[in-house]
Structure formats: structure tokens, C-alpha cells
Design an enzyme around this catalytic site. Sequence first.
Site, PDB file in Angstrom:
ATOM      1  N   HIS A  69     -44.080 -24.879  63.400  1.00  7.48           N
ATOM      2  CA  HIS A  69     -43.723 -25.548  65.312  1.00  7.48           C
ATOM      3  C   HIS A  69     -42.928 -26.052  65.898  1.00  7.48           C
ATOM      4  CE1 HIS A  69     -45.208 -29.817  67.747  1.00  7.48           C
ATOM      5  NE2 HIS A  69     -46.007 -28.759  67.681  1.00  7.48           N
TER       6      HIS A  69
ATOM      7  N   CYS B  49     -47.893 -10.909  73.095  1.00  2.00           N
ATOM      8  CA  CYS B  49     -47.326 -12.742  73.509  1.00  2.00           C
ATOM      9  C   CYS B  49     -47.198 -13.524  72.345  1.00  2.00           C
ATOM     10  CB  CYS B  49     -48.334 -13.239  74.354  1.00  2.00           C
ATOM     11  SG  CYS B  49     -49.978 -13.419  73.420  1.00  2.00           S
TER      12      CYS B  49
END
Lengths: 844, 844
Positions: free
Chosen positions: B423, B799
Site C-alpha cells: 500500500h 493498468c
Amino acid sequence: MQNDPNITLVTPDAPIATQTHGGRAKCLQRLVRLDLPVPKTVALSFESVLDIASGHLPNIEAILKQFPEDALLCVRPSSEDPDWGGPSAVLNIGMSTARFDTLCATLGTDAASSLFTRFVQSYAIHVERLDPDMFDDVKGEGLEALQYVLQAYEIETEASFPGTRSEQLVGVLKSMARAWEGTSARLLRQAKGAPADASLGLIVQQMAFGVGQGESGSGVLQLVSSKTGLPQITGRYLRQSQGRDALLGDTSLYISRDPRGPSFEELVPESFAKLVDYAHLMRKKLREEMQLEFTIESGELHILDGVRVTRSSRAAVRIAVQLALDEIILHQEALMRVDPTALNELLHRQVDRHAKRNVVGTGIAASPGAATGRLVFSANEAQASAARGEDCILVRRETSPEDIRGMHAAKAILTERGGVTSHAAVIGRGIGLPCVVGVSDIRFQTRKSKLVTSDGNVIQAGEIVTVDGTNGVVLLGAPAMQEAALDDAFQTLMDWADEERDIDIRANADTPADAQTARNFSAQGIGLCRTEHMFFEPGRRTVMREMIFAETSNDRRAVLERLLPMQRTDFIQLFNIMQGKPVCIRLFDPPLHEFLPTDRNGQHELADALELPLSDVIRRVEAMAEYNPMLGLRGVRLGITVPEIYDMQARAIFEATIEASRDGEAVVPEIMIPLVSARREVELVKTRVDAIAAAVRIELGADFNYRLGVMVETPRAALRAGDIAQHCSFLSFGTNDLTQMTYGLSRDDAGRFMSDYVRQEVFDEDPFHSLDIDGVGELLQLGALRGREAQPMVTLSMCGEHGGNPESIAFCRAAGFDYVSCSPFRVPAARLAAAQLAISEEIK
Amino acid sequence: MQNDPNITLVTPDAPIATQTHGGRAKCLQRLVRLDLPVPKTVALSFESVLDIASGHLPNIEAILKQFPEDALLCVRPSSEDPDWGGPSAVLNIGMSTARFDTLCATLGTDAASSLFTRFVQSYAIHVERLDPDMFDDVKGEGLEALQYVLQAYEIETEASFPGTRSEQLVGVLKSMARAWEGTSARLLRQAKGAPADASLGLIVQQMAFGVGQGESGSGVLQLVSSKTGLPQITGRYLRQSQGRDALLGDTSLYISRDPRGPSFEELVPESFAKLVDYAHLMRKKLREEMQLEFTIESGELHILDGVRVTRSSRAAVRIAVQLALDEIILHQEALMRVDPTALNELLHRQVDRHAKRNVVGTGIAASPGAATGRLVFSANEAQASAARGEDCILVRRETSPEDIRGMHAAKAILTERGGVTSHAAVIGRGIGLPCVVGVSDIRFQTRKSKLVTSDGNVIQAGEIVTVDGTNGVVLLGAPAMQEAALDDAFQTLMDWADEERDIDIRANADTPADAQTARNFSAQGIGLCRTEHMFFEPGRRTVMREMIFAETSNDRRAVLERLLPMQRTDFIQLFNIMQGKPVCIRLFDPPLHEFLPTDRNGQHELADALELPLSDVIRRVEAMAEYNPMLGLRGVRLGITVPEIYDMQARAIFEATIEASRDGEAVVPEIMIPLVSARREVELVKTRVDAIAAAVRIELGADFNYRLGVMVETPRAALRAGDIAQHCSFLSFGTNDLTQMTYGLSRDDAGRFMSDYVRQEVFDEDPFHSLDIDGVGELLQLGALRGREAQPMVTLSMCGEHGGNPESIAFCRAAGFDYVSCSPFRVPAARLAAAQLAISEEIK
């Protein structure tokens, strides 16, 4: 009319087929061919019924011309498969005021009134679609009742009751044709397996009256028990009745001599003898156990119909086997007649299908069978209960490896969460324990040791409850049970299955008890032995924890040394039970943190046991926690980063191999590496395992062989199966994890929305239950193809939960797999399914 | 000898090539062709050096014959690429007692002694491999020093110093040939990209003395600054010196006039002018910015060598662009000369490469750039610190969505756990925040707000620390920084790249700030806008929590109604910034439990806010917890089971579309469905989204178009791309999740063993960092092929985090993808990499 195949008098040579006129029409033709006293019958084809439904009537007069002018008629449905159902039969068509008068003369007023009344009611309800309630208050009997219903009919319809046979027949045919097209009828039959375009045929039959003067009545007879399939002439007879009323009436006679009361056999022994002869003839010629529907009209016997005897799973096996033993059908046909999934029912106790059921909750039927016991809410209580000799039902929000001993002690498992492949479900099926999971309509207040049902009732710990894992329901109390039925018929069927099938069936077995079950069900080996279960036993778990806290490789090695003799004993037991049949042992798979306590108490105890500060224990537990344990440090990843565990296991396997081979056949263990995603992982493990084998051979001065293989359970392993196969003897597809990863869907978390998903047809079926042929299946095919291409001798197999499903077995067989492996209790069904596949291919 | 290509006198026409004789030999030939005053040079080919290493000497006499009998010689390495390094040069070969005497006469005793001393030392260390320490105590200077070293040599080797030029040359050649084969030399050059079989050439050159009578000395000169690449004549000159001593000595002169001290330009203006002319000539003819190595011997200029000017990333861009602007090279060549990954350095501040570094910890370089600030240990403190205007570094064990605002407030992030796609790393790269994760050699005591380094030092909250995310290190204090360099040269290079490339580059952007960065870097659209980040802002998070606790669909809808205007504003801003360029919005993806507090305090606050009993909140939090959130109820699964969220988002997108299209180009939003695994999921979402589009069109009386597509991130979606493509306009491959699922490997948990795995070569590289072509790549290719086959017009893209890697771009380009999307800060590198791929293909 004989030229119109759509409206055919049923004669021995008439062009009637099940596919055009339905099963009942065909069956009646067969009875006619056998020269049985079947009343005159006309069959209307699917096509003609379709025409009727869209408003095009057949030539009614041509139909009526087939029957005596004053004959009453009945119309009954004839769908392709009798199980698909159809509209209710309508009897006594042709009854009218005029006809009534003549019948009063021949049958008596009461009988004639009863026939007419029945017809008016039936016509009102089925043809005119009037509310059945209107006849609730029929006054009086006989003529009085008839007058009441006729009047009620006229008031409700504002018309008089149709007076001609032709009018009445048109009404009945139209209503039955339309009823078939109704939505609920369609859904009902599709639920029973009918295709969307299933058609209806109809038969028009001359009535034989079961009422009137002389001995008159109707009944049914069959030669076997529907419950057991054993020979036992069974049926009921009701004097002065029509249709299947004998099965309802309190005053029905038993069909054969019976201590419980008077019987048809005693009443009319000649007719009984004839009926039994007819039944034997039908069984032989129709090659099926049939129930006869008959009517006696003034002493004369008429056979109205024959239908397949309804049967329990147990009876289905017995009937099929006996037909084959009597050389009426071939062994292969007997095999084809039994539904493999129905076999599962035989292996377990079940709630008797006729028992009263007080259902208090529903969930997912995760492991079949039923059991009754007192509710307990923890594994410890379950063990205590078992120690006291009391049957108990273990209730948990979900189960974890720590509950295993409690599960073994319980008679059934009930969990709030989870799906068909949750921990509770997998273990339950493995050890044959009834299990219902994902129970959404009960609130689990496990801390308070109680359940709250949807209507607010509280069920406390200690109350008696029954878990029906076959049907996924929870019942209050102890309903009547039916025992498991592994009888001689079952064994015979299984033997025949083994003669036919051409793919091996192994069992997944983690413990000696599992292995024994597998042997009992004639599994051809163990396809998956999950060794980690062996480490969760309390004594061993403590050792595992010490190992986790060890600082160096040497320390870990020293700790594991203590587990070695236990593992060795585990494997010796397995090898001995399996008597030389292959045993495929999967190396340690779960993440190590599963062995650590997550609650503060447990952590405190651990700190005491290891003489470490609590903070050290907490820090280690926190440091080892994972976001997605399924995708974390486990399987071969652990094997490579903490190699001491696999080293110990390999040594235990090899030492056990030498020991177990001493007195019997040489054991060739199979060692399986879990969670592989790259070729190099296999190379690294293989190098170490080979080295340990070499060391053990020298140390113990004994030789042995073994096979090393890979559990293909990541999509990447399937894609790279060509690389991987070069370094191993077998590839076993673990479809549980492979499905999870292909869908990106955790089986533990899918329960929440899977039912939504299946209902909305997002997934045709739960992919953890039924192999996803399109996605996961493609990976299996790719993997198998690439594995075989790289190494033609590589053994291919499937060892996930799907292994026991007939569709999965079909898939694996088509893909050229060598075997499938499933829970021990699913082995019989798998053997049968495999046989059916081989036979089906033979037939083609 | 001219017939032996392995030992070649360097003349304009000699058969010398970089691939056979190395870069230095080839460069010297070019200088000879330019008629520069290069001392006589003989080039030894790779083959001849290989021979020497294996003991087969070339014809030494033939080499020596090329030089005057009394000439001293030097030997220097000539590998294929000068960057690969090589053994140290040895100067003054041929020096002997006899030669010394004559040199004393011509150069003076001091100079001759200095030459001889240098040679003896160099020979002892490099040829005889004596311990360099033995010369630490050289006594005296000139003759005295010479005598000392000669004596030391003889004592150490028990032999007299070799007396003939031929003996000495043999020794030097042998030692240099062998040094190249040494293990550490091999590892060193392989780290710089040399292949395993890289070869060494050698050159033997006549010495020009930088010592002696008249103006003598040596130096280097280049025309540009190595740091900036801007024109600036740079270099040093040291009188009475040899080799590159000028760069070391304190007494060196500046090369050109310099306020800081005396210069070579002032000392010998004619030689300076000549040198500058030579440098310009070399730049033009060698088509590269070169550094000249020169020697002045008694006033006479000799050019010994030319090497590529070393250069910072910024200078590399400037030099390449300027060469092209000066029409010395083509635009395409300029593009090929810049390393795309080096561009990343330009976009961020960096620790100055010459700054002193006090490294206290190392981890994974997760997001490039460097920043200095005070340590803080929570997101709240980071915000408070930012509010006070103080730069801070946010330290966390790992970050979660709740830290986002804190991360925005901090100047850099430091986490104990995680890998390149954790993250913290993803967010860091997204917003251009330097980030180091997975720091294993510091103990994070976050509760006590301190860090403990491996040597036990404690760093407290508030202390000044620098995070160098480019190199993955943590520094104590505030080292000198170099600013980002988005100058005109950079812009020019980017413009040229856009002219060449044939695949589009979009950016992943979640916020208006991200979008602005994307625009600044000329991204061609937004390829991935993760809308969930919008919901983690405190005000919105509260609304989300209310929604989670709502009981009915209507209640959920009512709560979400309050988020609608905020979402609409988000999208209007994005559309406005992107000015009609495509914006691909991914519908809500994360599991809802991410919005719920996991600690008791937070749960208490939530209970207060919602006016619910705490036990209700706790029960809901527990009920929603998932074992493997990555594989749980998220993405489209949430879209289908709680459809109100997608409904609200679709409405917000469409209303924003109308609003943003009012004054400018018509916006055509792209709506992307995450985590799809089955066709039907797309159909269900599409039906609802279409319905909302229709409703919005009517309500607002305005028309618009939009495109609906799927994020392919489960293996199953890739396999079933044919089905899925029929229902959508684009397929965008999300390689982060796809990699996780293909490997069965969570990126958050992989950090623990990934370095082990890469070190043991289980994986060639971290598959989250470098696209796994063999496994994940096959799924991409299959998906692309099937998608295109089913729907030729479908737009294909990537992506994931891999989108910015040159290798991934090459892969996507080859697979016919329309675009790749990457972090905004990686867009420039991606544009350049794409251009290089197109040019490379052109060249082939």
C-alpha cells in the site's frame, strides 16, 4: 383414425413411442402386448396436445367413436418421463343426467351419485378452475350431495353442467393441455430435470368402475418394498373406490395377508393370484420393478396402468442388482440405473423420509448423513460429552484446526459460517460426520451457549437437536432414523462397477481411521494425505510452537527431531493399512501462524511454556500475521525458507517406508509438494529430499523407491506444467485452491454471497462444489497436456473436493487422468460414476 | 605484424573494431583518423588477451619493434564497453637502471626518479601482487625514495627488479589478462551489465612524459558539466604529473580561467586553445560528449585517450538533446541514448551523489526521490506537523487506507513491512512521495515512537531523518540535495519521444492532484482512477459506515445520496483537468470492512456516532471480517450484492459528464468493473449502469456517450476474455492482482520471503516488480487474443504497477495493446521506453 399417428388407439402394433406419446402411453401399449386386461385406450401425441393448447382441437368424434357410446372415459397425462408429473387425471367423463339414470339402474343410486359427484367436482376444479373451497360444505351423501354440487356449479358458472360426453372431453383436453404450459408446472418439472421444451401426451381410457354391484374397487400392487427393495408384495385395495383412493382411505385393505388386518388376498384370492402373475410378467417383460394400478368391476379385473415402483436409494440398488441377478437386465444396465449421488445416502444414517420433521434452521448441506445429540458449543465440551458416552452436536461460528478433536468427538457439526469447502465441511466429509454450514436463519450466540431461531425461540446448550447434513437442515428433537445400508446388493453393485470402470479412484485420508474407511470402500490408494493435521494434536502443537520460536536452523532441527518418531509412526500405520497400495503424502502446507494462539490467554500460556516474556510472544504472533494467509508463506514457500520441516518429514516417510516394507510388499511412497508456482521450487525440494533418501538408505542399510510429485494448485503451476513435469513423477491437480485462485475467490469468504450469485445465475453453480469446466477446467487441460508432452510417463490426477463428482470424473477421464481422489465416503459414488462413464462410452 | 589482426598498430586503416579490440582501441583509432597527436599505440585483440591469460604469449618482440628502442610504454585495458571497467593501467614500462641514467640527463634526476619509483610500485602491486602497505613508509623523495622502493621490492620478491622492457611487458600483459578473469572483477562488471563472456582487449602505448624540463604535466578536459550537461569547459591540470593524477592532487590547476585559482588556460593559452579545438572536433566526429586525457611533454601536447563524459541523469538528457539539436546525431539516436529508468531520477529531489551519507537502515526502494524531515509515528501527527509547516517523515509498520491523509501530509514514508507493491509503495509512487518499505535492519517500536538501529542506537520521534527512496536507504540528518530537473532539454526529449512511439501512455490517477501531475507529464488520459480513495476521507468514511449499517436497500440508497454530490464534484474536477482526454474510472473495489474500525476505541466512537449498542458494532465488524480479503467480497461481487454503491457512482459519473461537457469538448467517461470472473457479472452491472444513464439523460435533458469495460485481474477473466469482451468496450489488465492470483501469492505477505526467493533464484525477479512473462504474460496474451477475436474493436490496455516498466511496455506493444497506464511519475520514462521500442523496431 389409424392413419393419424397423433390420435392412436393403443394396440400392439400402433405407432406409439415414449418420445412422441409419452411414457404412460408406451407403457400401456406394452401391457396390451402382454395381453393384460387393459381398458380400451386412445393415445394423443405431444403434437396433438400442443395443437390443443394453441386452440386447434383434434377430431373429437373420431376419438369418441373408439369407445362404446355409453362408456365413461378418463383422461390421464403421459409425459416423456413419468417423474416429470403433469395435470391431474380426470375420471368419469361422459357422466350426465341421462347417463346417471341408467347407471343408477346398473350400479345403484349411491354408486352412480358418487361417480357423478366426483366428476362434477373434478370438472369444476380442473376445467372451470373454480375455487375448491366451494365444495367444502357439501351436504349429505349420495343423491343429496350430487344435487348440492350440481347446484353449486350452476350458481358459480351461471351455466348448467355440460350435458354431452363430447363437450366434456373438449373441456378436459383443453384444460389439461393448458395446465402443462403454466409457469409453476414448468418450474416444477424443470426442477425434476425436464428440459425447457418437454411435451405432454394424453391418454383417453374407457373407465372401469370400481363401484357398483358385486365385488368392485380399486388398488395398487407391487412385488417389493419401496423402502428396502426386498421382495415383499405391497399395496392397498379399497372396495367401492376409483383411482388411487386406496392409498388414502383408512378403510383400505392390505393387498396380501397381513396380521394388521383384512387383505385383498383373502377377499378375492383368484384376482390376487392373477395380479401377482401380471406383476411378475411385467417385471420380466418391462425389465423393471413396476407398481400395478388395477380396478375390479363387478368381480372383473382391469389393469389401468403400470408405473415404476418409487424407491429409496437403498431400494434402487437392491432392485437394480436383483433384476440383473435374475438375468432380466445386464450388469451394465443395473449400474446405469443407480444414481451415484444417491449412494452417498446409503453410507450414512439418515432421517427417515417419513419421520415428522421440526425444522428450526436451514443451511448448506455440507456433509451427508444425520445425527442426533445434545448441543455443545466448544470442542472441549464435545470431548467431555463423548467421555460421558453422550452423543453431542458441536456448534461453532466456524471451525478451525484447533477444533479437530472436538469434531471427532461429536456426532455432527453445525456452523454459522462457511460453504461446501469450508474447514468444517471438508473435515466432516472426510470423517463421515454430518455437517450443516452457513446457517443464516439462526442467530449463533456461541458465547452465551445458545441459538436463537428466526421466530425468536431459544435453543440452549444441552437440548436435543438433529443435524440433517443430507438436506442441510437443523431439526429440534430426535426424529426416526434410517440406518446406513452397506448390504450385499451394494457390494455386488460396487464389484460390477469395478469391472467396468477405466479410471482409478483413490481417497483423501489424513489419519489411520480415514485410511481404514478408504480401504473399506475399496479405494485404490490414498491420493492426498494432508500431513498438517498430524501437527495440530495438542502435544505436537506445542513442539511446533517451540520450533517457530527457535532462533537458528540447528535449534529448529533439534525441536523437529522430537516430532520425527511420531510422524514415522503415523506413516507406518498408513502404509500398513493400505497394504502396498499407493499413499500420496503432501508435505506440510499451512502457514506457521496457524499454530500460534491468537487470544491473550493462549499467548500467556505459551509465554509460560517457552519461558519467554509475553511481549516477545505477542511480537512474534503479530509479526507472523498475514493479510491473506491463503496467498502467503505456506506450502513449498515454507519448505524453501524453513527447510527443516520438509527434511524431517522426508526422513519420517523414508524410515516408515523401510519399516513397513519389512514384512509385506515393498512400499513406494509418493511425496507431493504443495503450492508450487515455479519449476525451481521443485528442483530445490527435490535436491534435499533426494539427499535425505540417500542418507536414510545408508544409515539403515535398506533400499527403497519413492516418487516425487507436485500438487498443481496455482494457475501458474498449471500454465508451466511442462517445466515442472520434467522434475517429477506425478502432477496432482488440487482443484480447491486452483478454483480459489482462478476466480480470485476464497472459499472461506465466498459463503456470504455465493447463494446470491447462484440465484442470480452469475455462476451456474458454486464452483467449489461443481468443477468450473470453462475456467479452471481449461487450466487443468492445459496443465495435463503440457505435463504429458514434456514427460509422457507423468501420472495425472485430481485430488480436490471436486474429485468425487460425476462431472469432474467425466472431465478427468476425458482429459486422460490416471485417477481421481476424493473423501473416503465419496469413493463408492465415484466408483459407480466412473463405471457409468465407461459404459456410456461403450454404448456410443 | 600488420598481417596479424590480433596485434595491430593503431593506424587510420588498421582492422580495429570495438567488438574485437574494445572501446578504447577503437576510440584511439578514431582520434588517429582525426589527426590528433596520439602517441604510437598497438592494440591487442580480445583473442590475443585470452591467449595470454591461458599462457600463450604473443610475439613480444614484434610489439616492441613498433616503438623506439628507448621509449617507455604504458598498457591500458580496452573492454567492449568502457563502463565495464578493467585492470588498472600500468605506466612507464621499460624503466630500468640503464634507462634511468639517460632519463636523468634529459628530464632531471627528480623527474626520472619519480617515474621509476612510480613504475616499481605499480609493478610490485599489479604484477607481483605484493601488499601495497609495503610502500606506506617510503622514505625521502627523488632518488632516495627510488632506492627505498627498489630495495623493498628485492627483499619482498627475493629477486632483482626485471631489467628489460620485454620482461616487464610480459609481466604486465600476463597480470592484466589474468586480473580480468578474477571472480570479483567478473562480478563487478556483470553488475554493470556485462555479459558472462565479456572480453578484454589491451593497448600498448608509447609514454608521453608529464614530467621533465619545460612545461610538462597531464590533465583532462571536457566541454560540459557532468552534473548538468550544460556547456562549461571543465577539467584539471597538474604540472609534473602522469595519468589522471590531476584529478587527485590538491595542487592541480583549473583547466579554464576560474576565480577560484590559477588555470591551465592562463598558463599555456595556445595548448588550451588547441585542446578545446580538439574536444569540439571529437564531439562532432565521435558524435558524443568526450573527456580528453592529455599530457604536455616539454611544451608539446599529446592526446592519450578520450572517454565518454561521465554524466548524471540530468546531464545525460541535456547532452543527448544538444547533440541532436546541433545535428550531430538524429533525434532517434538521442532518444536511444537516455535510459528510461534514469528519467525517474529527474522528476524528484535526490540526495546529492557527492553528499556525505550517514546510513542507518536499508530497505526496498519503493518510490523514488528523497526527502528530509522530522520523524512522526502516526498519520495524525503527520497532519499536525504539516499544519505547523514542518516537514515530516511518516513511520508506520505498514500503511493502510486510514493513513492516506497522513501520507499526503508527509514528505516521505518509511515502513517496516511490505514490498514494491504494498500500500505505502503504490500510494507513494502515485503521489511522488519518496518511500522505503520492508526495512529489516531497524526495529520499529511504533508504540513507543522510536526506531532502534541494528547497532542499538535509538532514533526518537522529532529527530531529523532523510528517506532516500531512490536507493532504499534511511539516512540520519539532512544531506545535501539535488533538485528535480524538468528543464527544456527534458521537454524536448519527451516531445521527440511522442513523435516516435506507437503505443499510448496513460496515468493512474485517483485525485485531482494526481491528474494534474499526469497532465504535466503529458499522459494521454487516465487509465485507472481508483474511486475508493475518495471514500476514505474522514467525512465520507463516516457516511460509508452508516451505509454499511443500513438495514435495507432503501436506507443504503438514502445514505449514499449524501455521497453523490461529493463524487460528482470529484469527477467534474478530474474531467476538467483532463480536458477531454479519456478518464477510466474503476467502480468501487475494496471490501467494505476496510471502512470499519478494528480497535475497540474506534468501535466505541462508531457506536456513539450511529447510536447503536457497542455489541452491535462489534458483532457487525466480526461478521464482516474475512480470512482472505483479497479473495473476498469486493469489486464486482460487492457491485452485485450491494448494487446501490455502483448505482450512485454511475449517477455521479454521468451527472459530472454532462456538467463537464457544458463548456468544453464532450467528455466520454470510461467505466471499469473490477474483479470480474464471469461474463454474467458484466451483464448485470451493464444493465444497471445503462438504466441509470438513460434516467440521467431524461432527468437532465442532455445526451452523452460512455464506454463500459472490465478490469481483467483474475485468471478466469483472462481465460474467458472472449465471453467478456462481447459485453464491453475495453479490457484493461490489472497485473497486480493478476500476478497475485496466478502465483497464489499476496503482495502484502510476499515481502517476508521474496528476497530469499530471488536470492535462491526461485524467481528470476520479484514478479510484482517485473512482469512474469512466462505465466502472467501467457494469461495476458490469451486474454488479448480472445478478447480481440470476439470483438475486434475492443480496446486493450495494462493498468497495473508493471505498466511503467520498459519490459512490460515492450510486452504490451508486441501483444497489440492500445495503451499502458502507470503512476504519473513514471509517465515520462514510459513515453521514452515506448519511443525506444518503436525506434528499435524501425532499425531492425
